[in-house]
Write a protein that holds these residues in place. Structure first.
Motif, PDB file in Angstrom:
ATOM      1  N   GLY A 217     -11.944 -18.016 -23.748  1.00  0.00           N
ATOM      2  CA  GLY A 217     -12.974 -18.113 -24.776  1.00  0.00           C
ATOM      3  C   GLY A 217     -12.657 -17.303 -26.017  1.00  0.00           C
ATOM      4  N   TYR A 218     -12.223 -16.050 -25.808  1.00  0.00           N
ATOM      5  CA  TYR A 218     -11.898 -15.204 -26.965  1.00  0.00           C
ATOM      6  C   TYR A 218     -10.682 -15.728 -27.717  1.00  0.00           C
ATOM      7  CZ  TYR A 218     -15.338 -11.632 -25.733  1.00  0.00           C
ATOM      8  OH  TYR A 218     -16.515 -10.952 -25.485  1.00  0.00           O
ATOM      9  N   TRP A 219      -9.667 -16.192 -26.981  1.00  0.00           N
ATOM     10  CA  TRP A 219      -8.495 -16.741 -27.676  1.00  0.00           C
ATOM     11  C   TRP A 219      -8.853 -18.021 -28.423  1.00  0.00           C
ATOM     12  CZ3 TRP A 219      -4.712 -14.489 -29.614  1.00  0.00           C
ATOM     13  CH2 TRP A 219      -3.981 -13.505 -28.965  1.00  0.00           C
ATOM     14  N   LEU A 220      -9.767 -18.821 -27.863  1.00  0.00           N
ATOM     15  CA  LEU A 220     -10.158 -20.045 -28.557  1.00  0.00           C
ATOM     16  C   LEU A 220     -10.907 -19.712 -29.847  1.00  0.00           C
ATOM     17  CD1 LEU A 220     -10.147 -23.091 -28.601  1.00  0.00           C
ATOM     18  CD2 LEU A 220     -12.202 -23.099 -27.177  1.00  0.00           C
ATOM     19  N   ILE A 221     -11.717 -18.666 -29.829  1.00  0.00           N
ATOM     20  CA  ILE A 221     -12.391 -18.229 -31.062  1.00  0.00           C
ATOM     21  C   ILE A 221     -11.358 -17.816 -32.104  1.00  0.00           C
ATOM     22  CG2 ILE A 221     -13.857 -16.424 -32.065  1.00  0.00           C
ATOM     23  CD1 ILE A 221     -15.443 -16.448 -29.419  1.00  0.00           C
ATOM     24  N   ALA A 222     -10.345 -17.049 -31.681  1.00  0.00           N
ATOM     25  CA  ALA A 222      -9.277 -16.663 -32.607  1.00  0.00           C
ATOM     26  C   ALA A 222      -8.555 -17.887 -33.147  1.00  0.00           C
ATOM     27  CB  ALA A 222      -8.293 -15.722 -31.901  1.00  0.00           C
ATOM     28  N   ALA A 223      -8.360 -18.897 -32.291  1.00  0.00           N
ATOM     29  CA  ALA A 223      -7.679 -20.127 -32.715  1.00  0.00           C
ATOM     30  C   ALA A 223      -8.514 -20.905 -33.731  1.00  0.00           C
ATOM     31  CB  ALA A 223      -7.396 -21.003 -31.488  1.00  0.00           C
ATOM     32  N   LEU A 224      -9.821 -20.948 -33.518  1.00  0.00           N
ATOM     33  CA  LEU A 224     -10.696 -21.703 -34.419  1.00  0.00           C
ATOM     34  C   LEU A 224     -10.699 -21.103 -35.824  1.00  0.00           C
ATOM     35  CD1 LEU A 224     -13.728 -22.360 -32.027  1.00  0.00           C
ATOM     36  CD2 LEU A 224     -11.975 -23.989 -32.729  1.00  0.00           C
ATOM     37  N   VAL A 225     -10.754 -19.763 -35.910  1.00  0.00           N
ATOM     38  CA  VAL A 225     -10.791 -19.153 -37.241  1.00  0.00           C
ATOM     39  C   VAL A 225      -9.414 -19.243 -37.916  1.00  0.00           C
ATOM     40  CG1 VAL A 225     -12.708 -17.637 -36.674  1.00  0.00           C
ATOM     41  CG2 VAL A 225     -10.383 -16.802 -36.365  1.00  0.00           C
ATOM     42  N   PHE A 226      -8.342 -19.155 -37.116  1.00  0.00           N
ATOM     43  CA  PHE A 226      -7.006 -19.344 -37.690  1.00  0.00           C
ATOM     44  C   PHE A 226      -6.850 -20.752 -38.238  1.00  0.00           C
ATOM     45  CE2 PHE A 226      -2.708 -21.014 -37.165  1.00  0.00           C
ATOM     46  CZ  PHE A 226      -1.970 -20.131 -37.949  1.00  0.00           C
ATOM     47  N   THR A 227      -7.408 -21.734 -37.541  1.00  0.00           N
ATOM     48  CA  THR A 227      -7.288 -23.130 -37.967  1.00  0.00           C
ATOM     49  C   THR A 227      -7.921 -23.348 -39.333  1.00  0.00           C
ATOM     50  OG1 THR A 227      -7.240 -23.899 -35.679  1.00  0.00           O
ATOM     51  CG2 THR A 227      -7.873 -25.514 -37.347  1.00  0.00           C
ATOM     52  N   CYS A 228      -9.028 -22.659 -39.600  1.00  0.00           N
ATOM     53  CA  CYS A 228      -9.651 -22.771 -40.923  1.00  0.00           C
ATOM     54  C   CYS A 228      -8.683 -22.326 -42.006  1.00  0.00           C
ATOM     55  CB  CYS A 228     -10.925 -21.923 -40.972  1.00  0.00           C
ATOM     56  SG  CYS A 228     -12.242 -22.489 -39.881  1.00  0.00           S
ATOM     57  N   HIS A 229      -8.029 -21.188 -41.772  1.00  0.00           N
ATOM     58  CA  HIS A 229      -7.040 -20.678 -42.724  1.00  0.00           C
ATOM     59  C   HIS A 229      -5.850 -21.616 -42.836  1.00  0.00           C
ATOM     60  CE1 HIS A 229      -3.306 -18.561 -43.612  1.00  0.00           C
ATOM     61  NE2 HIS A 229      -2.980 -18.682 -42.339  1.00  0.00           N
ATOM     62  N   PHE A 230      -5.311 -22.043 -41.684  1.00  0.00           N
ATOM     63  CA  PHE A 230      -4.073 -22.815 -41.684  1.00  0.00           C
ATOM     64  C   PHE A 230      -4.270 -24.206 -42.295  1.00  0.00           C
ATOM     65  CE2 PHE A 230      -0.588 -25.229 -39.647  1.00  0.00           C
ATOM     66  CZ  PHE A 230       0.475 -24.436 -40.055  1.00  0.00           C
ATOM     67  N   SER A 231      -5.431 -24.800 -42.062  1.00  0.00           N
ATOM     68  CA  SER A 231      -5.701 -26.120 -42.649  1.00  0.00           C
ATOM     69  C   SER A 231      -5.673 -26.050 -44.173  1.00  0.00           C
ATOM     70  CB  SER A 231      -7.059 -26.636 -42.171  1.00  0.00           C
ATOM     71  OG  SER A 231      -7.064 -26.825 -40.776  1.00  0.00           O
ATOM     72  N   PHE A 232      -6.256 -24.985 -44.714  1.00  0.00           N
ATOM     73  CA  PHE A 232      -6.224 -24.809 -46.160  1.00  0.00           C
ATOM     74  C   PHE A 232      -4.799 -24.617 -46.669  1.00  0.00           C
ATOM     75  CE2 PHE A 232      -6.137 -21.781 -49.745  1.00  0.00           C
ATOM     76  CZ  PHE A 232      -6.707 -22.593 -50.715  1.00  0.00           C
ATOM     77  N   ILE A 233      -4.000 -23.816 -45.945  1.00  0.00           N
ATOM     78  CA  ILE A 233      -2.616 -23.573 -46.356  1.00  0.00           C
ATOM     79  C   ILE A 233      -1.823 -24.874 -46.402  1.00  0.00           C
ATOM     80  CG2 ILE A 233      -0.446 -22.547 -45.569  1.00  0.00           C
ATOM     81  CD1 ILE A 233      -2.239 -20.603 -47.018  1.00  0.00           C
ATOM     82  N   VAL A 234      -1.995 -25.703 -45.393  1.00  0.00           N
ATOM     83  CA  VAL A 234      -1.223 -26.954 -45.316  1.00  0.00           C
ATOM     84  C   VAL A 234      -1.573 -27.904 -46.455  1.00  0.00           C
ATOM     85  CG1 VAL A 234      -0.870 -29.052 -43.948  1.00  0.00           C
ATOM     86  CG2 VAL A 234      -0.794 -26.810 -42.843  1.00  0.00           C
ATOM     87  N   VAL A 235      -2.861 -28.003 -46.792  1.00  0.00           N
ATOM     88  CA  VAL A 235      -3.265 -28.982 -47.812  1.00  0.00           C
ATOM     89  C   VAL A 235      -3.316 -28.385 -49.216  1.00  0.00           C
ATOM     90  CG1 VAL A 235      -4.607 -30.292 -46.121  1.00  0.00           C
ATOM     91  CG2 VAL A 235      -5.756 -28.577 -47.542  1.00  0.00           C
ATOM     92  N   ARG A 325     -10.834 -12.551 -36.339  1.00  0.00           N
ATOM     93  CA  ARG A 325      -9.618 -12.761 -35.542  1.00  0.00           C
ATOM     94  C   ARG A 325      -9.123 -11.510 -34.810  1.00  0.00           C
ATOM     95  NH1 ARG A 325      -3.879 -15.053 -37.807  1.00  0.00           N
ATOM     96  NH2 ARG A 325      -2.772 -15.020 -35.812  1.00  0.00           N
ATOM     97  N   PRO A 326      -8.999 -10.337 -35.461  1.00  0.00           N
ATOM     98  CA  PRO A 326      -8.526  -9.179 -34.699  1.00  0.00           C
ATOM     99  C   PRO A 326      -9.494  -8.751 -33.604  1.00  0.00           C
ATOM    100  CG  PRO A 326      -9.203  -8.529 -36.915  1.00  0.00           C
ATOM    101  CD  PRO A 326      -9.182 -10.016 -36.893  1.00  0.00           C
TER     102      PRO A 326
END
Length: 401
Positions: A217-235, A325-326
């Motif tokens: 659960g905690y790692w999935l939360i970290a993954a979800l917030v990283f995805t917000c950042h990474f999606s912006f970086i990619v596009v 994330r941290p």
């Protein structure tokens, strides 16, 4: 004598922190430094900018595959040997990318570079090995903040390298920096092995940790917030350089504001960690991301697509990411301290798989990119808030012997 030992211990910790930050730099550098070169790569390989953007998502997926094996193996044979092997492979991949004259070869060497870069997942395991308590939590906040600063500065460095050495320049510089870090790791690290877990196979290690719902659960939360950042970086190259017609240099300067948000978020995370519980800190960060999604949707629909309407919500989102994330990572890594390598690999694999797949979906969405980003922020932050609530309720349940 005591003071001398204390000074040696302090110098050793400073050297370890410098090594960890160097690993963080090499972990984000191959992705973000290439963003200003997307038009040049598109022209060189005669491919659309969207194809080049998808290669960034492929890089993230390649890292995630590599991490699956590197973490558990580091618990068995030691961190140092795997870190050095991974860096050597990443340097080979970088040099291959720089010399590639076909898109298929470029993708192949890009994947090789990604597989090597998977070794940088060991930064989280090394934090767990070398530091304790609040010092460890503060270092995780520092690492996330530093990664944001490196992310924001990398495109500016990439624009300079693009003008100086064309798109291969970033790969040459990566190889040079990796060589320096390789030498530093050789001199500083010891090849320690976690004896309590050395008898487990990779499959057994993952089966042991992945049955813990708090850990996942905690790692999935970290993954979800990283995805917000990474999606912006990619596009971001598509939004700022293709749609808004910013130059490579203007695009790089724009992302400096994005990096400032990481600094603000890091300072806020440091202050919050002393005032509120970790779970509350996670909730606060996720609420920031939700607000960013609402703001991005509102601004883009009422004022149209512009640099301002994109950056204001992204600054808020990034601050939320740096706060959440941290905290989520620390809670996840506390679950299995004797399997730090496998724990870091499982979590970071989840992070990069989510980031790579969802960013690819955002990139391919038929809906306007800003609308797709806004909706993804709302959905991902809501999911994270729900997970955090479930974890807390599960922790509060009475345990009957």
């Amino acid at each position: 004598m005591i003071e001398l030992n204390h000074a040696k211990e302090k110098n050793k910790k400073i050297s370890a922190i410098a090594l960890l930050l160097s690993m963080v730099l090499l972990g984000v550098f191959p992705i973000d430094v290439l963003l200003p070169s997307v038009p040049s790569l598109s022209s060189h390989f005669n491919r659309s900018p969207a194809d080049i953007a998808l290669s960034i998502s492929l890089f993230a997926i390649g890292i995630s595959i590599s991490q699956l094996f590197i973490g558990p193996l580091s618990d068995k044979i030691g961190r140092k040997s795997l870190l050095l092997t991974g860096m050597a492979i990443s340097m080979l991949g970088a040099l291959g990318c720089a010399l590639a004259n076909e898109y298929s070869l470029f993708l192949l060497f890009r994947l090789i570079q990604a597989l090597g870069c998977g070794c940088f997942v060991l930064s989280q395991a090394l934090v767990q090995d070398l530091f304790e308590g609040k010092e460890r939590d503060r270092l995780r906040i520092l690492i996330v903040t530093a990664s944001g600063i490196f992310i924001s500065l990398s495109p500016l460095a990439g624009a300079s390298l693009q003008n100086w050495l064309d798109w291969p320049g970033s790969f040459y510089i990566f190889a040079i920096v990796a060589t320096v870090v390789f030498i530093k790791a050789c001199l500083l690290l010891e090849n320690s092995i976690m004896e309590r877990t050395s008898h487990r196979s990779i499959f057994q290690s993952y089966r042991h940790i992945c049955t813990d719902m708090r850990f996942l659960g905690y790692w999935l939360i970290a993954a979800l917030v990283f995805t917000c950042h990474f999606s912006f970086i990619v596009v971001s190259p598509l939004i700022f350089m293709e749609h808004l017609q910013l130059s490579e240099y203007e695009f790089s300067l724009t992302l400096l504001l994005y990096g400032a948000a990481y600094v603000i978020g890091g300072v806020a995370a440091g202050l919050l960690s002393t005032k509120i519980t970790t779970n509350t800190q996670i909730t606060v960060g996720l609420c920031f991301i939700f607000c960013a999604g609402v703001m991005l949707f509102y601004l883009s629909h009422h004022f149209g697509l512009s640099t301002i309407t994109m950056l204001i919500p992204m600054v808020i989102c990034t601050a939320g990411t740096t706060i959440t994330r941290p905290a989520a990572t620390s809670k996840a890594m506390e679950c299995f301290p004797d399997q730090a390598g496998a724990s870091a690999s499982a979590g970071n694999t989840l992070i990069f798989v989510c980031g790579g797949l969802i960013s690819a979906l955002v990139n391919l969405s038929p809906v306007a990119l800003e609308t797709t980003l806004a909706l993804s922020f709302l959905l991902l932050s809501t999911t994270g808030l729900g997970l955090n609530t479930l974890i807390q309720r599960r922790n509060q349940r009475p345990v009957f012997e």
